[in-house]
Design an enzyme around this catalytic site. Structure first.
Site, PDB file in Angstrom:
ATOM      1  CB  CYS A 333      -1.014  -0.008   1.131  1.00 16.54           C
ATOM      2  SG  CYS A 333      -0.647  -1.069   2.523  1.00 16.54           S
ATOM      3  NE  ARG A 362       2.518  -8.904   5.773  1.00  9.34           N
ATOM      4  CZ  ARG A 362       1.198  -8.705   5.735  1.00  9.34           C
ATOM      5  NH1 ARG A 362       0.421  -9.424   6.553  1.00  9.34           N
ATOM      6  NH2 ARG A 362       0.679  -7.811   4.925  1.00  9.34           N
ATOM      7  CD  GLN A 380      -0.585  -8.242   0.418  1.00  9.45           C
ATOM      8  OE1 GLN A 380      -0.114  -7.212  -0.070  1.00  9.45           O
ATOM      9  NE2 GLN A 380      -1.119  -8.253   1.628  1.00  9.45           N
ATOM     10  CG  ASP A 382      -2.330  -5.325  -2.267  1.00 11.54           C
ATOM     11  OD1 ASP A 382      -3.503  -5.180  -1.873  1.00 11.54           O
ATOM     12  OD2 ASP A 382      -1.351  -4.870  -1.659  1.00 11.54           O
ATOM     13  CG  HIS A 384      -3.941  -0.208  -2.408  1.00 16.48           C
ATOM     14  ND1 HIS A 384      -2.899  -1.052  -2.755  1.00 16.48           N
ATOM     15  CD2 HIS A 384      -4.143  -0.403  -1.072  1.00 16.48           C
ATOM     16  CE1 HIS A 384      -2.491  -1.702  -1.686  1.00 16.48           C
ATOM     17  NE2 HIS A 384      -3.220  -1.336  -0.652  1.00 16.48           N
ATOM     18  CE  LYS A 464     -10.854  -6.348   9.695  1.00 17.78           C
ATOM     19  NZ  LYS A 464      -9.538  -6.986   9.901  1.00 17.78           N
ATOM     20  CG  HIS A 510      -5.877  -0.955   2.162  1.00 11.91           C
ATOM     21  ND1 HIS A 510      -4.500  -0.945   2.226  1.00 11.91           N
ATOM     22  CD2 HIS A 510      -6.283   0.201   2.746  1.00 11.91           C
ATOM     23  CE1 HIS A 510      -4.093   0.155   2.842  1.00 11.91           C
ATOM     24  NE2 HIS A 510      -5.155   0.860   3.169  1.00 11.91           N
TER      25      HIS A 510
END
Length: 633
Positions: A333, A362, A380, A382, A384, A464, A510
């Site tokens: 992000c 991570r 991810q 991912d 945005h 969320k 997100h």
């Protein structure tokens, strides 16, 4: 006069204080026998709880869902009592309820064994048969410490010492065993009818690797033996479907100590990955996403500005070069905001939708790693979305459509939806939270979706939506998320020019359909037990010859299918055809083609499904049409 209002809105009156069990007895002896606990004005209480004031009361029996946690917590105490009777030198620590069961951590001079579990479970059954009354009493913090010191339970003393001095504590006693607990518990051990100890594990005291390694015993407990048997059968089926075992058997991937928490994808596993990635890429392109790619290693200062360093710093892998500190990105992000910040943006440009198959790292604890479900390096799917407050609801609705559209392509139609709202610690004013929570709720309601409300479970930066898939065994896998963020864009200086000419901070959404491609592939493997649908199968067709005489024709069939885009495998080995069929069936290849003299003579093939169905002889063009139709469906 004490008035007790029951669920049917009837009111019973009593002259003197009485227990929950007394209320149940006043209704019927059979109800009193079935009652395990009571809910007083939304608070669960033991049947021995004394009612002194007017209240609402719902009696809890085996039919109520709330009873499961009570049964499981009581089963944890039952197990601890059995352990103390069999191994008096064992120290008890904590024993909470977990999903589908419970555990208890012990400190003991030697390692427990599977044979010990058999003995412990047998002693638990004996205690149940003894029908021991479970009694609750309250002590001051000082008296509770003195009590546990007197019986040598040092871990309980440590737990209680961390509790505020003015707090009254509750202890539960069943015969020779007493434990610290808030409760409630079953009224007697005879109520624990169906339980099973399942496994052993290690666990550090208080979760700190600097502390002593304790021994954790896991168990499961249910209302009835039928429920227990169903659950144990599900566990056996889950073992058979374990993605780690199937992944090895099908040659999809492997992991090894040189890269803990990382995955080595083999050609067949990577073929599955590529199919999924390309599907997502096509679908999100239809929804107006522009794909980007951001760096793997970013200066520490960016993570400090975004707030991630303070919250997740210990979970980041770091490196150092030329007097600068860097972090390997744990999420995408902040980098997407840096792309948004390039060039002046107007309200007319919004919404802007970025997507990335971002490789993230991570530093997860080694004990939490689990195959490809929980790893240190993951990708991810991912995305945005940068938008105005007025656009939040529409963007949420579009993403909900996208999620269900993609899940359906994998055969997942049973999806649990959860809406998490503002936590106590949060950023942004309440009016913004009001608008955001209303926008998400309306987006879900506009799709006629039932959702579970999770008050206070939102992120500190916004509410969320979570999407959890239910697999063929009924297990939930939390995958998709949509999170509204009022915090990070402002921290990193993201702005757009509003219609009135002022500069405003965009709202950032997100979103991810799967969250982690690795984890989703693991879910798929277990859901299908490796029998992936044709479009996902790494090898879609295997061609097997009966003898060397058919090799040339088999090779021509292989080339024809491969040239038409099918993933094929050709087996011209000298093994007997029965052996070849068995091996390819174990590899879960959807279709097997067998070629003998008759097939060569008739310019046909004999087709067989992996489930053993013999489809007889077909022409090659018929096969390609059949496969093509299945791929479309």
């Amino acid at each position: 006069m004490i008035q007790v209002k029951l669920p049917d809105n009837s009111i019973k009156e009593f002259e003197n204080p009485l227990t929950i069990l007394d209320v149940a007895k006043s209704i019927s002896p059979s109800l009193a026998k079935a009652t395990i606990a009571g809910k007083i004005d939304e608070d669960l209480k033991d049947v021995s709880y004394l009612i002194k004031n007017n209240c609402t009361l719902r009696l809890i029996t085996e039919k109520d869902d709330e009873v499961l946690d009570i049964i499981r917590h009581s089963a944890a105490h039952l197990m601890a009592q059995a352990v103390k009777q069999l191994y008096p030198k064992a120290q008890v620590t904590i024993g909470p309820v977990i999903e589908n069961g419970f555990y208890y951590d012990f400190s003991y001079e030697r390692a427990f064994t599977p044979e010990d579990l058999v003995l412990i479970e047998k002693r638990m059954q004996d205690i149940v048969k003894s029908n021991i009354i479970v009694e609750r009493k309250e002590l001051s913090r000082k008296d509770a410490i003195e009590y546990f010191e007197s019986i040598g339970e040092k871990y309980k003393v440590e737990i209680i010492s961390a509790i505020p001095e003015d707090q009254t504590l509750s202890l539960y006693t069943q015969d020779d065993f007493t434990d610290l607990c808030r409760g409630p518990h079953v009224p007697s051990t005879s109520k624990l009818k169906a339980f099973k100890l399942t496994r052993l594990a290690g666990a550090y005291w208080r979760g700190d690797s600097n502390n002593e390694m304790l021994q954790r015993i896991y168990g499961t407990a249910w209302r009835t033996k039928e429920e227990l048997d169903n659950y144990l059968n599900m566990l056996e089926e889950a073992k058979r479907r374990d993605h780690r075992l199937i992944g090895k058997n099908l040659d999809l991937f492997h992991q090894q100590d040189e890269a803990p928490g990382m995955i080595f994808w083999h050609p067949k596993g990577w073929a599955i990955w590529q199919e999924i990635e390309q599907l997502i890429r096509r679908e999100i392109a239809l929804d107006g996403y522009n794909e980007v790619k951001t760096p793997q290693i970013v200066d520490k200062s960016l993570w400090e500005k975004s707030g991630h360093w303070e919250m997740f710093g210990e979970g980041m892998f770091t490196t150092h070069s030329e007097n600068r500190d860097y972090a390997i990105k744990p999420m995408n992000c902040p980098c997407h905001i840096l792309i948004f910040n390039q060039g002046l943006k107007s309200y007319r440009d919004l919404p802007i939708r970025f997507s990335e198959f971002g490789s993230c790292h991570r530093n997860e604890p080694s004990g939490s790693l689990h195959g490809i479900m929980r790893v240190r390096n993951f990708t991810q799917d991912d995305g945005h979305i940068f938008c105005t407050e007025e656009q939040m609801q529409d963007e949420a609705a579009k993403f909900i459509d996208l999620v269900f559209r993609i899940y359906a392509k994998f055969g997942f139609t049973n999806v649990a939806v959860k809406l998490s709202t503002r936590p106590d610690k949060r950023v942004g004013d309440d009016s913004l939270w009001d608008n955001a929570e209303i926008a998400l709720a309306k987006a879900l309601e506009g799709k006629s979706l039932k959702y579970i409300l999770q008050p206070g479970e939102g992120a500190f930066y916004g509410p969320k939506i979570e999407f959890a898939l239910k697999d063929c065994l009924g297990r939930e896998w939390q995958c998709g998320t949509l999170q509204l963020d009022f915090n990070m864009p402002g921290r990193l200086g993201a702005t757009y020019v509003a219609e009135d000419g002022s500069k405003k901070t965009p709202v950032m959404l997100h979103r991810a359909v799967f969250g982690s491609l690795e984890r989703f592939i693991g879910v798929l493997i277990e859901h299908y037990a490796g029998n992936l649908p044709l479009w996902l199968a790494p090898t879609q067709v295997a061609i097997l010859n009966i003898s060397e005489k058919q090799a040339s024709y088999a090779f021509s069939v292989y080339n024809s299918l491969k040239n038409n885009g099918f993933r094929c495998e050709l087996d011209l080995s000298n093994e007997k055809v029965g052996y070849k069929i068995r091996e390819k069936t174990l590899q879960k290849i959807p279709y097997l083609i067998i070629i003998g003299d008759k097939e060569v003579e008739n310019n046909t093939i004999t087709l067989r499904r992996r489930d053993g169905e013999d489809m007889g002889q077909v022409m090659l063009n018929q096969l390609q049409e059949l496969l093509g139709n299945e791929l479309v469906n």
